[in-house]
Design an enzyme around this catalytic site. Structure first.
Site, PDB file in Angstrom:
ATOM      1  N   LEU A   1       0.828  -1.202   0.000  1.00 27.30           N
ATOM      2  CA  LEU A   1       0.000   0.000   0.000  1.00 27.30           C
ATOM      3  C   LEU A   1       0.859   1.246   0.000  1.00 27.30           C
ATOM      4  O   LEU A   1       1.876   1.302   0.682  1.00 27.30           O
ATOM      5  CB  LEU A   1      -0.887  -0.019   1.243  1.00 27.30           C
ATOM      6  CG  LEU A   1      -1.909  -1.162   1.208  1.00 27.30           C
ATOM      7  CD1 LEU A   1      -2.675  -1.195   2.514  1.00 27.30           C
ATOM      8  CD2 LEU A   1      -2.854  -0.974   0.039  1.00 27.30           C
ATOM      9  N   PRO A   2       0.451   2.243  -0.748  1.00 28.16           N
ATOM     10  CA  PRO A   2       1.206   3.506  -0.824  1.00 28.16           C
ATOM     11  C   PRO A   2       1.017   4.336   0.440  1.00 28.16           C
ATOM     12  O   PRO A   2       0.436   5.405   0.414  1.00 28.16           O
ATOM     13  CB  PRO A   2       0.597   4.193  -2.047  1.00 28.16           C
ATOM     14  CG  PRO A   2      -0.787   3.626  -2.163  1.00 28.16           C
ATOM     15  CD  PRO A   2      -0.765   2.252  -1.556  1.00 28.16           C
ATOM     16  N   CYS A   3       1.501   3.837   1.542  1.00 27.47           N
ATOM     17  CA  CYS A   3       1.322   4.570   2.806  1.00 27.47           C
ATOM     18  C   CYS A   3       2.023   5.919   2.721  1.00 27.47           C
ATOM     19  O   CYS A   3       1.745   6.816   3.503  1.00 27.47           O
ATOM     20  CB  CYS A   3       1.881   3.762   3.950  1.00 27.47           C
ATOM     21  SG  CYS A   3       2.382   2.111   3.489  1.00 27.47           S
ATOM     22  N   HIS A   4       2.921   6.077   1.794  1.00 31.87           N
ATOM     23  CA  HIS A   4       3.634   7.350   1.697  1.00 31.87           C
ATOM     24  C   HIS A   4       2.688   8.457   1.239  1.00 31.87           C
ATOM     25  O   HIS A   4       2.999   9.630   1.317  1.00 31.87           O
ATOM     26  CB  HIS A   4       4.809   7.195   0.739  1.00 31.87           C
ATOM     27  CG  HIS A   4       4.386   6.729  -0.613  1.00 31.87           C
ATOM     28  ND1 HIS A   4       4.373   5.401  -0.971  1.00 31.87           N
ATOM     29  CD2 HIS A   4       3.933   7.422  -1.683  1.00 31.87           C
ATOM     30  CE1 HIS A   4       3.939   5.316  -2.227  1.00 31.87           C
ATOM     31  NE2 HIS A   4       3.655   6.528  -2.678  1.00 31.87           N
TER      32      HIS A   4
ATOM     33  N   VAL B   1      -0.091   8.908   2.597  1.00 33.53           N
ATOM     34  CA  VAL B   1      -0.879   9.276   3.780  1.00 33.53           C
ATOM     35  C   VAL B   1      -0.048  10.179   4.678  1.00 33.53           C
ATOM     36  O   VAL B   1       1.035   9.814   5.109  1.00 33.53           O
ATOM     37  CB  VAL B   1      -1.302   8.014   4.556  1.00 33.53           C
ATOM     38  CG1 VAL B   1      -2.229   8.393   5.695  1.00 33.53           C
ATOM     39  CG2 VAL B   1      -1.990   7.039   3.611  1.00 33.53           C
TER      40      VAL B   1
END
Length: 116
Positions: free
Chosen positions: A54-57, A59
């Site tokens: 997941l592209p937590c970056h 967030v």
DNA sequence: TGGATGACCTACA
DNA sequence: CTGTAGGCCATCC
């Protein structure tokens, strides 16, 4: 205790649906999940997302600062990823939320209906 | 089972 | 307006 897993699933789906070059905030995700008061729990969900694809970056916190960059393993990597997507950063190290802030449709409808 | 922690946000003084 | 305190939800020990 599978319900709580559902909560995580919501966050995962949301983060995975974040458009490229855009960023969202914990509060918005939490609200999109139905609980704006659980912004902290949202962070926990991403805590597990760090091990996922997941592209937590994408967030960030309310200020647009990459609070969880340390949890990525490589803070600069987070910036590089966002920069690679076209996201611009302030001199304070915050994302240009005014131009890259993405809000979930659900929250958008709710806020629009709420007549802010 | 209960207490403590966590990548936060909101409200009040 | 700025600063401080609390709260909320879920997970971990």
């Amino acid at each position: 205790m599978k319900k709580k897993q559902d909560f995580f699933d919501r966050v995962y789906k949301l983060v995975a649906k974040i458009p490229k070059g855009k960023v969202t905030t914990y509060g918005l995700i939490a609200e999109s999940c139905g609980i704006k008061s659980a912004a902290r729990t949202v962070g926990w969900a991403l805590n597990g997302a760090s091990s996922s694809n997941l592209p937590c970056h994408r967030v960030v916190n309310r200020f647009g600062a990459l609070t969880g960059k340390v949890h990525f393993g490589d803070p600069k990597l987070m910036e590089d990823l966002l920069r690679s997507e076209g996201v611009r950063f302030d001199e304070d190290g915050c994302v240009e939320m005014k131009k890259h802030l993405w809000i979930p449709p659900k929250v958008l409808s709710k806020k629009a209906n709420k007549k802010k």
